[in-house]
Write an enzyme that holds these catalytic residues in place. Structure first.
Site, mmCIF file in Angstrom:
data_model
loop_
_atom_site.group_PDB
_atom_site.id
_atom_site.type_symbol
_atom_site.label_atom_id
_atom_site.label_comp_id
_atom_site.label_asym_id
_atom_site.label_seq_id
_atom_site.Cartn_x
_atom_site.Cartn_y
_atom_site.Cartn_z
ATOM 1 N N ARG A 16 6.361 16.214 -15.852
ATOM 2 C CA ARG A 16 7.214 16.043 -14.659
ATOM 3 C C ARG A 16 8.427 16.991 -14.714
ATOM 4 O O ARG A 16 8.803 17.579 -13.706
ATOM 5 C CB ARG A 16 7.721 14.606 -14.557
ATOM 6 N N GLU A 49 -0.623 -4.135 -15.561
ATOM 7 C CA GLU A 49 -0.761 -2.997 -14.636
ATOM 8 C C GLU A 49 -2.175 -2.419 -14.640
ATOM 9 O O GLU A 49 -2.495 -1.566 -15.462
ATOM 10 C CB GLU A 49 0.242 -1.895 -14.998
ATOM 11 N N LYS A 100 1.348 -5.521 -11.553
ATOM 12 C CA LYS A 100 1.732 -4.197 -11.036
ATOM 13 C C LYS A 100 0.464 -3.446 -10.642
ATOM 14 O O LYS A 100 -0.092 -2.689 -11.436
ATOM 15 C CB LYS A 100 2.527 -3.433 -12.115
ATOM 16 N N SER A 120 3.505 3.431 -7.403
ATOM 17 C CA SER A 120 3.376 4.351 -6.256
ATOM 18 C C SER A 120 2.153 5.248 -6.401
ATOM 19 O O SER A 120 1.616 5.709 -5.377
ATOM 20 C CB SER A 120 4.660 5.160 -6.047
ATOM 21 N N GLY A 121 1.725 5.537 -7.609
ATOM 22 C CA GLY A 121 0.408 6.136 -7.846
ATOM 23 C C GLY A 121 0.123 7.474 -7.201
ATOM 24 O O GLY A 121 -1.030 7.758 -6.893
ATOM 25 N N GLY A 122 1.143 8.319 -6.978
ATOM 26 C CA GLY A 122 0.894 9.630 -6.396
ATOM 27 C C GLY A 122 1.147 9.687 -4.892
ATOM 28 O O GLY A 122 0.967 10.737 -4.273
ATOM 29 N N ARG A 154 7.405 7.750 -9.909
ATOM 30 C CA ARG A 154 7.571 8.988 -9.144
ATOM 31 C C ARG A 154 8.256 8.764 -7.794
ATOM 32 O O ARG A 154 9.092 9.580 -7.382
ATOM 33 C CB ARG A 154 6.200 9.653 -8.928
HETATM 34 C C1 5MM Z 1 1.107 4.618 -12.723
HETATM 35 O O1 5MM Z 1 2.239 4.919 -13.458
HETATM 36 C C2 5MM Z 1 3.245 3.935 -13.500
HETATM 37 C C3 5MM Z 1 3.968 3.832 -12.190
HETATM 38 O O2 5MM Z 1 4.414 5.108 -11.843
HETATM 39 P P1 5MM Z 1 4.165 5.708 -10.389
HETATM 40 O O3 5MM Z 1 4.988 4.846 -9.460
HETATM 41 O O4 5MM Z 1 4.675 7.109 -10.492
HETATM 42 O O5 5MM Z 1 2.706 5.630 -10.099
HETATM 43 C C4 5MM Z 1 4.219 4.311 -14.613
HETATM 44 O O6 5MM Z 1 4.983 3.205 -15.005
HETATM 45 C C5 5MM Z 1 3.474 4.868 -15.775
HETATM 46 O O7 5MM Z 1 2.753 3.824 -16.380
HETATM 47 C C6 5MM Z 1 4.488 5.510 -16.678
HETATM 48 O O8 5MM Z 1 5.016 6.620 -15.997
HETATM 49 C C7 5MM Z 1 3.935 5.899 -18.031
HETATM 50 O O9 5MM Z 1 2.902 6.793 -17.887
HETATM 51 P P2 5MM Z 1 2.206 7.402 -19.224
HETATM 52 O O10 5MM Z 1 0.982 8.083 -18.657
HETATM 53 O O11 5MM Z 1 3.155 8.374 -19.788
HETATM 54 O O12 5MM Z 1 1.884 6.271 -20.133
#
Ligand code: 5MM
Length: 342
Positions: free
Chosen positions: A35, A179, A221, A263-265, A295
């Site tokens: 990021r 999650e 989540k 939010s997932g992208g 994100r």
């Molecule tokens: C799906 O990722 C989680 C939520 O983030 P978004 O809102 O951006 O989708 C996020 O909490 C994620 O689990 C963390 O960023 C940790 O990711 P990594 O891949 O580093 O374990």
């Protein structure tokens, strides 16, 4: 000394508050590096520390955030004045939590499915996390959508692992965020996302039941039901809300206090508008509907900050705005007009 149930009840009460949601700032080092690099920031221990201090130190951010999920490295870091970063969050009224999974690996015989690692040694890791201030935890499983994925094996095995994690956390008075992320990658339809999401949530809640997880003391989540990001048709917020709530009603027991979406992208604006539509059109659902975005909360401030002290005030203003708009969406009070305000 509070019982583990009382500890969890207190954490749930602090996390589930009207008009508030959770910041996911738990990117592992490879993810935050990706990021940062995308906006020209070098990823070093110090840049990661000062970035997260910038977020948590945003004045008034506790009006909109009830919790923050941290990465292990952040849990042990301090602000420039020597305050532990979990304490910086707690002083804003934000409950600190910790991502405890150790990332993904291929699931053997899973035809491309993944499995999340980190159960070995988890009970021993929780005690020091608690001492450092963590009152809740998070574990993410992922489910890719293709013609063959997720497999039945992938759905069953990931559900089992999520439930084991949740049971281990609750035994120590830590509230687990569960999650299961159905990935947005691909050109699949919204129907296919709905079908997979329903199967995944069904398996997850059966596994949580088998493992004796107390649903009152966990948060879910999930991802929203949306078409794949390469699908030619986009879904509007009303459709996302309707499709998402329909499968949640079929699978998530009323005992779960809150559903905090990832939010997932999705773009920050999409994620806010979709959450708003869920809260506007579905007043009778048994759970709170809130956010746990990474994100969608962090993209604007990270792009402004760029690792430079002179940008801190502007980055914090952008972060404050996104948190405020999502807090409005959590009550169904967001409008597109609000995007124009500074
Ligand atoms: C799906 O990722 C989680 C939520 O983030 P978004 O809102 O951006 O989708 C996020 O909490 C994620 O689990 C963390 O960023 C940790 O990711 P990594 O891949 O580093 O374990």
């Amino acid at each position: 000394m509070m019982s583990v149930v009382d500890q969890m009840q207190a954490a749930v009460s602090d996390l589930v508050q009207p008009g508030k949601g959770i910041l996911a700032a738990d990117e592992s080092t490879p993810t935050i590096t990706k990021r940062f690099n995308a906006v020209g920031i070098e990823s070093q221990e110090e840049s990661r520390r000062s970035y997260r201090e910038m977020l948590l130190g945003t004045e008034g951010i506790g009006e909109f955030l009830s919790g923050v999920i941290l990465f292990e490295e952040t849990l042990g870091q301090r602000s420039a004045d020597g305050t532990p970063l979990p304490e910086v969050a707690a002083r804003q009224g934000i409950v600190p939590g910790i991502k405890v999974d150790k990332g993904l690996t291929a699931l053997a015989n899973g035809q491309g499915d993944k499995i999340t690692q980190g159960l070995d040694g988890l009970p021993e890791r929780l005690a020091p996390y608690k001492e450092q201030g963590a009152r809740f935890a998070k574990w993410r499983d992922v489910y890719p959508i293709t013609a063959n994925n997720p497999t039945r094996l992938g759905i069953a095995t990931n559900a089992e692992v999520l439930a084991r994690y949740a049971a281990i956390c609750q035994a120590q008075g830590i509230v687990p965020i569960v999650e299961p992320e159905v990935l947005i990658d691909g050109d699949h339809t919204i129907d296919r996302c709905a079908e997979v999401s329903e199967a995944v949530l069904n398996a997850v809640f059966h596994a949580l039941h088998r493992h004796g997880v107390l649903l009152e003391y966990m948060l879910l989540k999930p991802s929203m039901v949306v078409p794949g990001k390469d699908h030619p048709q986009k879904a509007n917020p009303a459709e996302v809300a309707e499709r998402t709530i329909r499968i949640l009603r079929r699978t998530v027991p009323a005992a779960v206090p809150s559903i905090n979406f990832l939010s997932g992208g999705q773009s920050p604006e999409q994620a806010t508008a979709n959450l708003n539509a869920m809260n506007q059109g579905h007043a009778g659902v048994p759970w709170e509907l809130s956010f746990s975005y990474a994100r969608a909360l962090q993209e604007p401030p990270m792009a402004i900050w760029r690792g430079e002290a002179k940008n801190v005030a502007a980055a914090q203003a952008a972060f404050y705005k996104r948190a405020k708009l999502n807090a409005a969406a959590r009550s169904g009070k967001y409008t597109e007009e609000m995007e124009k305000s500074s």
